[in-house]
Write a protein that holds these residues in place. Sequence first.
Motif, PDB file in Angstrom:
ATOM      1  N   TYR A   1       6.206   6.841   3.845  1.00 38.68           N
ATOM      2  CA  TYR A   1       5.005   6.037   3.633  1.00 38.68           C
ATOM      3  C   TYR A   1       4.380   5.671   4.979  1.00 38.68           C
ATOM      4  CZ  TYR A   1       7.167   5.377  -0.965  1.00 38.68           C
ATOM      5  OH  TYR A   1       7.749   5.577  -2.188  1.00 38.68           O
ATOM      6  N   ALA A   2       3.074   5.539   4.991  1.00 38.39           N
ATOM      7  CA  ALA A   2       2.377   5.184   6.228  1.00 38.39           C
ATOM      8  C   ALA A   2       2.414   3.674   6.437  1.00 38.39           C
ATOM      9  CB  ALA A   2       0.920   5.657   6.168  1.00 38.39           C
ATOM     10  N   GLY A   3       2.798   3.273   7.653  1.00 38.41           N
ATOM     11  CA  GLY A   3       2.661   1.875   8.043  1.00 38.41           C
ATOM     12  C   GLY A   3       3.682   0.916   7.488  1.00 38.41           C
ATOM     13  N   VAL A   4       4.870   1.371   7.101  1.00 37.78           N
ATOM     14  CA  VAL A   4       5.899   0.436   6.640  1.00 37.78           C
ATOM     15  C   VAL A   4       6.452  -0.321   7.846  1.00 37.78           C
ATOM     16  CG1 VAL A   4       8.188   0.203   5.606  1.00 37.78           C
ATOM     17  CG2 VAL A   4       6.508   1.746   4.581  1.00 37.78           C
ATOM     18  N   ALA A   5       6.285  -1.646   7.814  1.00 38.51           N
ATOM     19  CA  ALA A   5       6.707  -2.472   8.951  1.00 38.51           C
ATOM     20  C   ALA A   5       7.894  -3.355   8.615  1.00 38.51           C
ATOM     21  CB  ALA A   5       5.546  -3.352   9.419  1.00 38.51           C
ATOM     22  N   ALA A   6       8.277  -3.419   7.354  1.00 43.09           N
ATOM     23  CA  ALA A   6       9.406  -4.270   6.970  1.00 43.09           C
ATOM     24  C   ALA A   6      10.115  -3.681   5.765  1.00 43.09           C
ATOM     25  CB  ALA A   6       8.922  -5.688   6.653  1.00 43.09           C
ATOM     26  N   ILE A   7      11.418  -3.850   5.749  1.00 44.59           N
ATOM     27  CA  ILE A   7      12.251  -3.504   4.594  1.00 44.59           C
ATOM     28  C   ILE A   7      12.947  -4.780   4.179  1.00 44.59           C
ATOM     29  CG2 ILE A   7      14.200  -2.138   3.767  1.00 44.59           C
ATOM     30  CD1 ILE A   7      13.466  -0.040   5.866  1.00 44.59           C
ATOM     31  N   VAL A   8      12.757  -5.184   2.928  1.00 50.19           N
ATOM     32  CA  VAL A   8      13.300  -6.467   2.493  1.00 50.19           C
ATOM     33  C   VAL A   8      14.155  -6.278   1.249  1.00 50.19           C
ATOM     34  CG1 VAL A   8      11.387  -7.754   3.489  1.00 50.19           C
ATOM     35  CG2 VAL A   8      11.238  -7.022   1.112  1.00 50.19           C
ATOM     36  N   PRO A   9      15.327  -6.924   1.205  1.00 54.80           N
ATOM     37  CA  PRO A   9      16.128  -6.910  -0.015  1.00 54.80           C
ATOM     38  C   PRO A   9      15.559  -7.903  -1.020  1.00 54.80           C
ATOM     39  CG  PRO A   9      17.167  -8.311   1.588  1.00 54.80           C
ATOM     40  CD  PRO A   9      15.936  -7.738   2.260  1.00 54.80           C
ATOM     41  N   GLN A  10      16.043  -7.870  -2.223  1.00 53.57           N
ATOM     42  CA  GLN A  10      15.691  -8.909  -3.178  1.00 53.57           C
ATOM     43  C   GLN A  10      16.701 -10.044  -3.054  1.00 53.57           C
ATOM     44  OE1 GLN A  10      15.192  -6.783  -6.991  1.00 53.57           O
ATOM     45  NE2 GLN A  10      13.051  -7.394  -6.887  1.00 53.57           N
TER      46      GLN A  10
ATOM     47  N   LYS B   1       0.628 -11.845   9.059  1.00 56.35           N
ATOM     48  CA  LYS B   1       0.124 -11.128  10.237  1.00 56.35           C
ATOM     49  C   LYS B   1       0.322  -9.622  10.101  1.00 56.35           C
ATOM     50  CE  LYS B   1       1.100 -12.972  14.311  1.00 56.35           C
ATOM     51  NZ  LYS B   1       1.882 -13.644  15.378  1.00 56.35           N
ATOM     52  N   LEU B   2       1.441  -9.220   9.539  1.00 60.63           N
ATOM     53  CA  LEU B   2       1.662  -7.788   9.329  1.00 60.63           C
ATOM     54  C   LEU B   2       0.601  -7.211   8.395  1.00 60.63           C
ATOM     55  CD1 LEU B   2       5.555  -7.669   8.969  1.00 60.63           C
ATOM     56  CD2 LEU B   2       4.197  -6.831  10.894  1.00 60.63           C
ATOM     57  N   HIS B   3       0.260  -7.925   7.338  1.00 56.89           N
ATOM     58  CA  HIS B   3      -0.778  -7.451   6.428  1.00 56.89           C
ATOM     59  C   HIS B   3      -2.152  -7.469   7.107  1.00 56.89           C
ATOM     60  CE1 HIS B   3       2.167  -7.234   3.340  1.00 56.89           C
ATOM     61  NE2 HIS B   3       2.340  -8.536   3.233  1.00 56.89           N
ATOM     62  N   GLU B   4      -2.366  -8.427   7.989  1.00 52.84           N
ATOM     63  CA  GLU B   4      -3.620  -8.476   8.745  1.00 52.84           C
ATOM     64  C   GLU B   4      -3.805  -7.201   9.565  1.00 52.84           C
ATOM     65  OE1 GLU B   4      -5.756 -11.289  12.182  1.00 52.84           O
ATOM     66  OE2 GLU B   4      -3.689 -11.656  11.565  1.00 52.84           O
ATOM     67  N   TYR B   5      -2.705  -6.607  10.001  1.00 50.19           N
ATOM     68  CA  TYR B   5      -2.747  -5.382  10.802  1.00 50.19           C
ATOM     69  C   TYR B   5      -2.542  -4.134   9.944  1.00 50.19           C
ATOM     70  CZ  TYR B   5      -2.894  -7.829  15.285  1.00 50.19           C
ATOM     71  OH  TYR B   5      -3.280  -8.577  16.372  1.00 50.19           O
TER      72      TYR B   5
ATOM     73  N   PHE C   1      -7.216   9.466   7.645  1.00 54.08           N
ATOM     74  CA  PHE C   1      -7.529   8.443   8.642  1.00 54.08           C
ATOM     75  C   PHE C   1      -6.845   7.117   8.295  1.00 54.08           C
ATOM     76  CE2 PHE C   1     -11.108  10.832  10.623  1.00 54.08           C
ATOM     77  CZ  PHE C   1     -10.767  10.567  11.942  1.00 54.08           C
ATOM     78  N   GLU C   2      -6.797   6.762   7.024  1.00 50.80           N
ATOM     79  CA  GLU C   2      -6.127   5.515   6.648  1.00 50.80           C
ATOM     80  C   GLU C   2      -4.658   5.553   7.060  1.00 50.80           C
ATOM     81  OE1 GLU C   2      -4.802   2.981   2.697  1.00 50.80           O
ATOM     82  OE2 GLU C   2      -6.774   3.945   2.728  1.00 50.80           O
ATOM     83  N   ASP C   3      -3.979   6.658   6.819  1.00 52.13           N
ATOM     84  CA  ASP C   3      -2.567   6.756   7.187  1.00 52.13           C
ATOM     85  C   ASP C   3      -2.373   6.704   8.699  1.00 52.13           C
ATOM     86  OD1 ASP C   3      -1.861   6.882   4.537  1.00 52.13           O
ATOM     87  OD2 ASP C   3      -1.763   9.069   4.467  1.00 52.13           O
ATOM     88  N   ALA C   4      -3.296   7.304   9.443  1.00 44.37           N
ATOM     89  CA  ALA C   4      -3.205   7.263  10.906  1.00 44.37           C
ATOM     90  C   ALA C   4      -3.389   5.837  11.416  1.00 44.37           C
ATOM     91  CB  ALA C   4      -4.245   8.196  11.522  1.00 44.37           C
ATOM     92  N   LEU C   5      -4.353   5.111  10.863  1.00 42.83           N
ATOM     93  CA  LEU C   5      -4.602   3.737  11.295  1.00 42.83           C
ATOM     94  C   LEU C   5      -3.426   2.833  10.948  1.00 42.83           C
ATOM     95  CD1 LEU C   5      -8.350   3.465  10.213  1.00 42.83           C
ATOM     96  CD2 LEU C   5      -7.508   3.394  12.565  1.00 42.83           C
ATOM     97  N   ARG C   6      -2.875   2.991   9.743  1.00 41.89           N
ATOM     98  CA  ARG C   6      -1.731   2.162   9.362  1.00 41.89           C
ATOM     99  C   ARG C   6      -0.510   2.439  10.236  1.00 41.89           C
ATOM    100  NH1 ARG C   6      -2.252  -0.722   4.638  1.00 41.89           N
ATOM    101  NH2 ARG C   6      -3.730   0.016   3.049  1.00 41.89           N
ATOM    102  N   SER C   7      -0.358   3.677  10.675  1.00 43.13           N
ATOM    103  CA  SER C   7       0.818   4.064  11.451  1.00 43.13           C
ATOM    104  C   SER C   7       0.709   3.698  12.923  1.00 43.13           C
ATOM    105  CB  SER C   7       1.049   5.573  11.313  1.00 43.13           C
ATOM    106  OG  SER C   7       1.232   5.943   9.963  1.00 43.13           O
TER     107      SER C   7
END
Length: 560
Positions: free
Chosen positions: A126-135, A205-209, A396-402
């Motif tokens: 996936y493009a732009g994954v910045a966090a992995i969170v458990p439940q 902030k992560l979503h802002e970016y 372009f969206e995937d490039a920007l997110r990454s």
Amino acid sequence: MRPVFAEAPCRLTVTAVVVLYRMKPESSPAFKSVMAARERLHPDLGEVRVLLWDNGPEAAGVADLPEGVQYFADESNSGLAKAYNRALRLASEHGSDWLLTLDQDTAVPADFFVELATAARESTRYAGVAAIVPQIAAGDRQISPNYFQFGAIPRWYRAGYVGVLSEPVFAFNSGAMLRVEALSQVGGYDPRFWLDDSDAMIFSKLHEYGKRVYVAGNIQVQHEFSMKDMQRRMSPARYKNALLAETAFWDLRMSRAAGWERTLRLALRLVKQWLRKDSAELRRITWHAVVRRIFTSRRKRIAEWMQATEGYAAGERATVRPGGEPRISACMAAYNGGTFVEVQLQSILSQLSPQDEVVIVDDGSTDDTLDQIARIGDARVRVLRHERNAGVVATFEDALRSATGKILFLCDDDDIWAPTKTRRFLNTFESRPDVGIVTSRVRMIDEFDRPLPDSRINRRGRFLPGFWRNLFMNHYQGSAMAMRASLLGRVLPFPARKVFLHDAWIGTRNDLLGGRTVFIDEDLLFYRRHLNNASHTKSLLRQVQTRVELLLAHLVSAFR
């Protein structure tokens, strides 16, 4: 959400920070379980370093620490943000890709790091994954992660959910694993949220970016949530600080509807406290918080909170790279550009510093595009490849997110940058902190780099900022644009399957939301015209359709 990239092999490298308070490391469920889970992770799968950050008033050193474990005593009890930012710097210094944050009393399962390693590999699709969170659950109730329905009402995911969501996801600090580069991009943890709501703020902030969150619901963690047992687990001073931080976050980052929901929720809590016969002090604090939300203006509440937290902000600025220029990410969508991509990359790389990057998303090229890129052999170039052709807008969206830079340049695979382009753009961004987008004049060239007659695009007399002007005649040329990465959360995702392109959406969306654009009246891009261009002149009917779809897309976005 469907994955777009092939899974990339990766080794999990993580720095885990456990924040202690009045608890010895050997008594911490988090530290003990982390060390046990680390033993289960084969060295070929990854490596885990641990930082024990002790906020206790009488913190003492720890002798005979295991290999890969460090201890730091902070007797000033400066909270979580300082601990996490120090751990972020340590993770960067040691070359860790991920930072794992843990409360002292959160016990992780024995296969925690093995499962995180699997999730990290899956997240590369996936493009732009910045966090992995458990439940995380308190008993049989899911309490993290969550999203906000209609941007206001908190909702939680079903137990066991695994995947990447399109909506903004929020999660607890404890158990969250975040990308070091993404944290660096957003400036780290906000020191004003020194203790409470630091997790809400960092995910906002992560979503802002434009970043995404991977929910690893196959990893279940139990957690004692202090707000569910305030009478026993929370002092009045801590409760008051939690309410101040919560109100500040909702005032700064959430919608007014979310603020009303929070006020109603606070009033209902007050009723429950009366029914449970909680202490008079806790009820008094809740009552004052409700009155403050109703009768004190939002602006005044923010000003009071800013003043109250100035000492934390002054003492711990969340800067990742003190001084220097912002990192640049040149974001390229490539498709069958083998003929010209090397020349374009050379014109870009010659202007970048060692810290900058070029993010290329290849949209399934069938020519020698990837071979031409590989021939350059520059470590600053990062290539991602779609499993199937997705189109120029999605690419372009995937490039920007990454991207991981602060300033994002959009670029095609067949143009040429003028030698002074990055310098002129950076100077403009630096001198105008209120500006979100910078664009320039364009000179058109042919396949042999020769200027075409009367070939300037975006001349000053023709470029007109403003939503309605650009709705009817778009003046935004994507490959001539650069934007602040903090604008991504306002323009992504790009509307799918539309006639208009990403540049028209970015420019008009920024205009509609009150953003500012600066035009540089110089030829800073040489735009190549040839038979294989992705964009072509449209018929009158197609132009009308484009304008109608663009307007409708903005209307839909306004009510999303």
